[in-house]
Scaffold this motif. Structure first.
Motif, PDB file in Angstrom:
ATOM      1  N   LYS A 169      -8.785  16.441  -5.358  1.00  0.00           N
ATOM      2  CA  LYS A 169      -9.907  15.782  -4.853  1.00  0.00           C
ATOM      3  C   LYS A 169      -9.705  14.244  -5.160  1.00  0.00           C
ATOM      4  CE  LYS A 169     -14.600  16.285  -4.440  1.00  0.00           C
ATOM      5  NZ  LYS A 169     -16.019  17.023  -4.995  1.00  0.00           N
ATOM      6  N   GLN A 170      -9.531  13.810  -6.246  1.00  0.00           N
ATOM      7  CA  GLN A 170      -9.377  12.469  -6.580  1.00  0.00           C
ATOM      8  C   GLN A 170      -8.318  11.781  -5.896  1.00  0.00           C
ATOM      9  OE1 GLN A 170      -8.563  11.708 -10.841  1.00  0.00           O
ATOM     10  NE2 GLN A 170      -8.243   9.515 -10.577  1.00  0.00           N
ATOM     11  N   THR A 171      -6.989  12.508  -5.461  1.00  0.00           N
ATOM     12  CA  THR A 171      -5.789  11.835  -5.173  1.00  0.00           C
ATOM     13  C   THR A 171      -6.222  11.727  -3.360  1.00  0.00           C
ATOM     14  OG1 THR A 171      -4.305  12.987  -6.560  1.00  0.00           O
ATOM     15  CG2 THR A 171      -3.534  12.456  -4.297  1.00  0.00           C
ATOM     16  N   LEU A 172      -6.997  12.845  -2.915  1.00  0.00           N
ATOM     17  CA  LEU A 172      -7.289  12.638  -1.646  1.00  0.00           C
ATOM     18  C   LEU A 172      -8.224  11.572  -1.491  1.00  0.00           C
ATOM     19  CD1 LEU A 172      -7.066  13.939   1.400  1.00  0.00           C
ATOM     20  CD2 LEU A 172      -9.061  15.510   0.629  1.00  0.00           C
ATOM     21  N   SER A 173      -9.322  11.296  -2.352  1.00  0.00           N
ATOM     22  CA  SER A 173     -10.040  10.017  -2.166  1.00  0.00           C
ATOM     23  C   SER A 173      -9.307   8.912  -2.312  1.00  0.00           C
ATOM     24  CB  SER A 173     -11.265  10.381  -3.329  1.00  0.00           C
ATOM     25  OG  SER A 173     -11.832   9.208  -3.339  1.00  0.00           O
ATOM     26  N   GLU A 174      -8.364   8.713  -2.970  1.00  0.00           N
ATOM     27  CA  GLU A 174      -7.533   7.587  -3.278  1.00  0.00           C
ATOM     28  C   GLU A 174      -6.737   7.186  -2.059  1.00  0.00           C
ATOM     29  OE1 GLU A 174      -5.194   7.185  -6.698  1.00  0.00           O
ATOM     30  OE2 GLU A 174      -6.867   7.775  -8.141  1.00  0.00           O
ATOM     31  N   PHE A 175      -6.257   8.164  -1.431  1.00  0.00           N
ATOM     32  CA  PHE A 175      -5.462   8.062  -0.234  1.00  0.00           C
ATOM     33  C   PHE A 175      -6.198   7.708   1.115  1.00  0.00           C
ATOM     34  CE2 PHE A 175      -3.882   9.881   3.702  1.00  0.00           C
ATOM     35  CZ  PHE A 175      -2.555   9.428   3.657  1.00  0.00           C
ATOM     36  N   LYS A 176      -7.504   8.269   0.964  1.00  0.00           N
ATOM     37  CA  LYS A 176      -8.376   7.767   1.988  1.00  0.00           C
ATOM     38  C   LYS A 176      -8.922   6.596   2.078  1.00  0.00           C
ATOM     39  CE  LYS A 176     -10.625  12.416   3.296  1.00  0.00           C
ATOM     40  NZ  LYS A 176     -11.622  12.950   3.296  1.00  0.00           N
ATOM     41  N   THR A 177      -9.030   6.071   0.840  1.00  0.00           N
ATOM     42  CA  THR A 177      -9.556   4.702   0.462  1.00  0.00           C
ATOM     43  C   THR A 177      -8.394   3.659   1.017  1.00  0.00           C
ATOM     44  OG1 THR A 177     -11.042   5.168  -1.320  1.00  0.00           O
ATOM     45  CG2 THR A 177     -10.207   2.901  -1.270  1.00  0.00           C
ATOM     46  N   SER A 214      -5.957   4.267   2.836  1.00  0.00           N
ATOM     47  CA  SER A 214      -5.713   4.163   4.528  1.00  0.00           C
ATOM     48  C   SER A 214      -6.414   3.483   5.239  1.00  0.00           C
ATOM     49  CB  SER A 214      -5.669   5.767   4.928  1.00  0.00           C
ATOM     50  OG  SER A 214      -7.149   6.162   5.039  1.00  0.00           O
ATOM     51  N   ASN A 215      -7.536   3.111   4.623  1.00  0.00           N
ATOM     52  CA  ASN A 215      -8.413   2.144   5.563  1.00  0.00           C
ATOM     53  C   ASN A 215      -7.919   0.875   5.463  1.00  0.00           C
ATOM     54  OD1 ASN A 215     -10.650   4.133   6.004  1.00  0.00           O
ATOM     55  ND2 ASN A 215     -11.414   3.386   3.866  1.00  0.00           N
ATOM     56  N   TYR A 216      -6.913   0.331   4.713  1.00  0.00           N
ATOM     57  CA  TYR A 216      -6.361  -0.810   4.658  1.00  0.00           C
ATOM     58  C   TYR A 216      -5.185  -0.979   5.573  1.00  0.00           C
ATOM     59  CZ  TYR A 216      -9.637  -1.756   0.744  1.00  0.00           C
ATOM     60  OH  TYR A 216     -10.982  -1.805   0.223  1.00  0.00           O
ATOM     61  N   LEU A 217      -4.685   0.200   5.999  1.00  0.00           N
ATOM     62  CA  LEU A 217      -3.390   0.018   6.695  1.00  0.00           C
ATOM     63  C   LEU A 217      -3.686  -0.410   8.415  1.00  0.00           C
ATOM     64  CD1 LEU A 217      -1.762   3.301   5.746  1.00  0.00           C
ATOM     65  CD2 LEU A 217      -1.162   1.210   5.041  1.00  0.00           C
ATOM     66  N   ILE A 265       0.786  -1.320   0.072  1.00  0.00           N
ATOM     67  CA  ILE A 265      -0.227  -0.069  -0.040  1.00  0.00           C
ATOM     68  C   ILE A 265       0.871   1.358  -0.047  1.00  0.00           C
ATOM     69  CG2 ILE A 265      -1.559   1.323   1.365  1.00  0.00           C
ATOM     70  CD1 ILE A 265      -2.995  -1.487   2.215  1.00  0.00           C
ATOM     71  N   GLN A 266       2.031   1.244   0.661  1.00  0.00           N
ATOM     72  CA  GLN A 266       2.825   2.567   0.715  1.00  0.00           C
ATOM     73  C   GLN A 266       3.562   2.666  -0.390  1.00  0.00           C
ATOM     74  OE1 GLN A 266       5.320   1.566   4.091  1.00  0.00           O
ATOM     75  NE2 GLN A 266       3.861   2.506   5.491  1.00  0.00           N
ATOM     76  N   ASP A 267       3.933   1.662  -1.187  1.00  0.00           N
ATOM     77  CA  ASP A 267       4.644   1.633  -2.485  1.00  0.00           C
ATOM     78  C   ASP A 267       3.476   2.075  -3.443  1.00  0.00           C
ATOM     79  OD1 ASP A 267       6.732   0.937  -4.282  1.00  0.00           O
ATOM     80  OD2 ASP A 267       5.147  -0.321  -5.255  1.00  0.00           O
ATOM     81  N   HIS A 268       2.197   1.615  -3.240  1.00  0.00           N
ATOM     82  CA  HIS A 268       0.987   2.243  -4.227  1.00  0.00           C
ATOM     83  C   HIS A 268       1.057   3.706  -3.958  1.00  0.00           C
ATOM     84  CE1 HIS A 268      -2.516   2.311  -6.874  1.00  0.00           C
ATOM     85  NE2 HIS A 268      -3.076   2.952  -5.736  1.00  0.00           N
ATOM     86  N   CYS A 301       1.757   5.757  -7.357  1.00  0.00           N
ATOM     87  CA  CYS A 301       0.679   6.197  -8.283  1.00  0.00           C
ATOM     88  C   CYS A 301       0.210   7.203  -7.800  1.00  0.00           C
ATOM     89  CB  CYS A 301      -0.497   4.873  -8.017  1.00  0.00           C
ATOM     90  SG  CYS A 301       0.082   3.363  -8.620  1.00  0.00           S
ATOM     91  N   ILE A 302      -0.101   7.714  -6.528  1.00  0.00           N
ATOM     92  CA  ILE A 302      -0.763   8.905  -5.928  1.00  0.00           C
ATOM     93  C   ILE A 302       0.198  10.063  -6.319  1.00  0.00           C
ATOM     94  CG2 ILE A 302      -1.684  10.098  -4.261  1.00  0.00           C
ATOM     95  CD1 ILE A 302      -2.926   7.618  -3.130  1.00  0.00           C
TER      96      ILE A 302
END
Length: 63
Positions: A50-58, A60-63, A30-33, A37-38
């Motif tokens: 906005k899209q980048t923040l959304s991806e980051f939030k998503t 971060s749920n998996y950490l 996830i950190q590599d992604h 990617c981001i």
């Protein structure tokens, strides 16, 4: 494991080791992604904030 004469804590220790390994692999992936990617998307203007923040939030749920 029990049939092979393992002590009672043995299977629990093995499961803990597997769980820890999976957790570390997931975090690294996830950190590599996030970094590639981001990070590159923002650096090169490929993604809006906005899209980048959304991806980051998503993610971060998996950490």
């Amino acid at each position: 494991m029990f049939e092979e004469g393992w002590s009672c804590p043995g299977p629990a220790q093995q499961l803990q080791a597997v769980e820890s390994t999976i957790h570390n692999a997931k975090r690294t992936l996830i950190q590599d992604h996030m970094e590639h990617c981001i990070g590159e998307g923002v650096d090169h203007g490929g993604a809006n904030a906005k899209q980048t923040l959304s991806e980051f939030k998503t993610l971060s749920n998996y950490l």
